[in-house]
Structures are given as structure tokens and as C-alpha cells.
Design an enzyme around this catalytic site. Structure first.
Site, PDB file in Angstrom:
ATOM      1  N   LYS A 114      -4.450  -4.666   6.058  1.00 29.38           N
ATOM      2  CA  LYS A 114      -4.794  -3.089   5.970  1.00 29.38           C
ATOM      3  C   LYS A 114      -6.135  -2.909   6.627  1.00 29.38           C
ATOM      4  O   LYS A 114      -6.905  -3.946   6.366  1.00 29.38           O
ATOM      5  CB  LYS A 114      -5.035  -2.914   4.591  1.00 29.38           C
ATOM      6  CG  LYS A 114      -4.218  -1.705   3.919  1.00 29.38           C
ATOM      7  CD  LYS A 114      -4.568  -1.434   2.454  1.00 29.38           C
ATOM      8  CE  LYS A 114      -3.822  -0.295   1.951  1.00 29.38           C
ATOM      9  NZ  LYS A 114      -4.164  -0.284   0.611  1.00 29.38           N
TER      10      LYS A 114
HETATM   11  O1  G3P Z   1      -3.326   2.921  -1.969  1.00 20.51           O
HETATM   12  C1  G3P Z   1      -4.567   3.872  -2.314  1.00 20.51           C
HETATM   13  C2  G3P Z   1      -4.764   3.844  -3.811  1.00 20.51           C
HETATM   14  O2  G3P Z   1      -5.133   2.657  -4.321  1.00 20.51           O
HETATM   15  C3  G3P Z   1      -5.848   4.946  -4.014  1.00 20.51           C
HETATM   16  O3  G3P Z   1      -5.544   5.670  -5.198  1.00 20.51           O
HETATM   17  O4  G3P Z   1      -5.911   6.613  -7.132  1.00 20.51           O
HETATM   18  O5  G3P Z   1      -7.655   4.989  -6.316  1.00 20.51           O
HETATM   19  O6  G3P Z   1      -6.954   7.424  -5.168  1.00 20.51           O
HETATM   20  P1  G3P Z   1      -6.609   6.222  -6.182  1.00 20.51           P
END
Ligand code: G3P
Length: 222
Positions: A83
Site C-alpha cells: 500500500k
Molecule cells: O481502509 C481505510 C480505512 O482504514 C479508513 O477508515 O474509518 O478510519 O476512515 P476510517
């Protein structure tokens, strides 16, 4: 739509994998930092648990550093996808890693132009962050739709990995849009299966069955 789990928790990944519908896992430095143990060991165990793409993120911010971290992650296991963040250095590193046959998931994508560049650099996956755009009053799912349209126009082999999905309606909308993949935190994944009418319906079927068996037993013992 392929379903990935967005977690580095082995307990959660085992729970999800047992259901047989998990196609991959995405991790990031924040998720790995929450877990106890060596990140490499955790990633290897994830690879052994789910036979699909497992994203491991670089933490270097310069292209050379990303390249060497990416090579290292990729050398650990065939399932690892590197990534890289969608920055100028991330783009350079993606182009080089892709040239070496290493799959890259370009992350932190917040605009269609970033996704276009990710695909041009040879990223295998592009990750638009739906929930984080919603957080700033910008419709995240529109980004997913825009990227899908752009990729379709030119036949880019890059898959759209809808990330930062926060609730089941995000999953429904991503699937309706035609996202190739949705990555979900375990709490959201659990919610996908639950419906109170399923529980009520199942209870009624089983109660009726028990009742019928009892009546049959009474008839035969008469
Ligand atoms: O895959 C990306 C994710 O981990 C981000 O999620 O909920 O932290 O915006 P969030």
C-alpha cells in the site's frame, strides 16, 4: 463485489475467514499499531489465514524508502499487496514496484484525478476513502462512481477498492455502484448478516417443527 476486512486483528480475521466469504484484508499503520506483536508476524499470520490480497502499507514518505519497504513487504508472502499513499513519491514508487511485478494498492485517494494517476502508474488497486469524505460534507460514494466511470472508459485493470466504509448502507451503495471490492471493519461486516426477521423466522420454523414432532409422537403412542 469482493469483501475485504479492514483490520489487523487476527481474532477478527479468523472470525471473518471462518464464514468463507472474505476475499482479502487491508491493514494500515494505525490498524497494526493497535495490535500487540511484531507487525511482520501479524501480517504473515494474516496471509496464512486468508488466501487473498493482504495490504501492507509503507511508512516511508520518499520514493526510495517506499520502494525498499515495498520490496520487503512483497518478499514476505505471495499474498502481500504493497500500500502506497497517493503522493508524488507514492506515484513514483508505485510505477517502479508495478514494473517489478509487485501489486500496489494506492491508498488515501480523495479525488478522481488521484485515482486516474494511480491507474496510470500501474496500481492494481485504488482505494477511495468514502467515510472520510462524508466526514467533511463531501459525498464519498460519488467519488467511487466517478473513478469506476473513468477506469471503464479506458479499460484500466486497476480495481476500485471502496475503503473507509462505516456502515452497511455504504456497502450497499458501493456494490450498487459496481466497486470491485469493499473493505470493511469487522463491526460493519457482522452487521451485513444480521436481520431480526431472520432470527424471528428461524425461531418460528423450529418451534413449529418441535410442535409437529410432539403431536406425531402422541399420535403414534395412542
Ligand atoms: O481502509 C481505510 C480505512 O482504514 C479508513 O477508515 O474509518 O478510519 O476512515 P476510517
Amino acid at each position: 463485489m469482493k469483501i475485504f476486512l479492514d483490520t489487523a486483528s487476527l481474532e477478527e480475521i479468523r472470525e471473518g475467514a471462518e464464514l468463507g466469504v472474505v476475499d482479502g484484508v487491508t491493514t494500515n499503520p494505525s490498524l497494526l499499531a493497535k495490535e500487540k506483536g511484531d507487525p511482520e508476524d501479524i501480517l504473515l499470520e494474516i496471509c496464512r489465514t486468508v488466501d487473498g490480497p493482504i495490504s501492507a502499507e509503507v511508512v516511508a514518505t520518499d520514493a526510495a524508502g517506499m520502494l525498499s519497504e515495498g520490496r520487503h513487504w512483497a518478499s514476505l508472502h505471495k499474498n502481500i499487496v504493497v500500500k502506497c499513499p497517493c503522493t508524488a513519491d507514492g506515484l513514483k514508487a508505485t510505477k517502479l514496484l508495478a514494473g517489478e511485478g509487485i501489486r500496489v494498492n494506492m491508498t488515501l485517494i480523495f479525488s478522481p484525478t488521484q485515482a486516474l494517476l494511480a491507474a496510470k502508474a500501474g496500481a492494481r488497486f485504488a482505494s477511495p476513502f468514502v467515510g472520510r469524505l462524508d466526514d467533511v460534507a463531501t459525498p464519498g460514494m460519488e467519488l467511487v462512481r466517478d473513478i469506476l466511470e473513468i477506469f471503464r472508459n479506458y479499460g484500466y485493470p486497476c480495481e476500485v477498492l471502496a475503503a473507509s466504509l462505516r456502515h452497511p448502507m455504504h456497502v450497499v451503495e458501493a456494490a450498487k455502484a459496481g466497486a470491485h471490492i469493499g473493505t470493511l471493519p469487522m463491526a460493519v461486516f457482522r452487521q451485513l448478516l444480521k436481520h431480526p426477521l431472520t432470527d424471528i423466522g428461524l425461531k418460528r420454523f423450529l418451534d413449529d417443527w418441535e410442535k409437529a414432532k410432539k403431536e406425531m409422537g402422541q399420535r403414534t403412542s395412542r
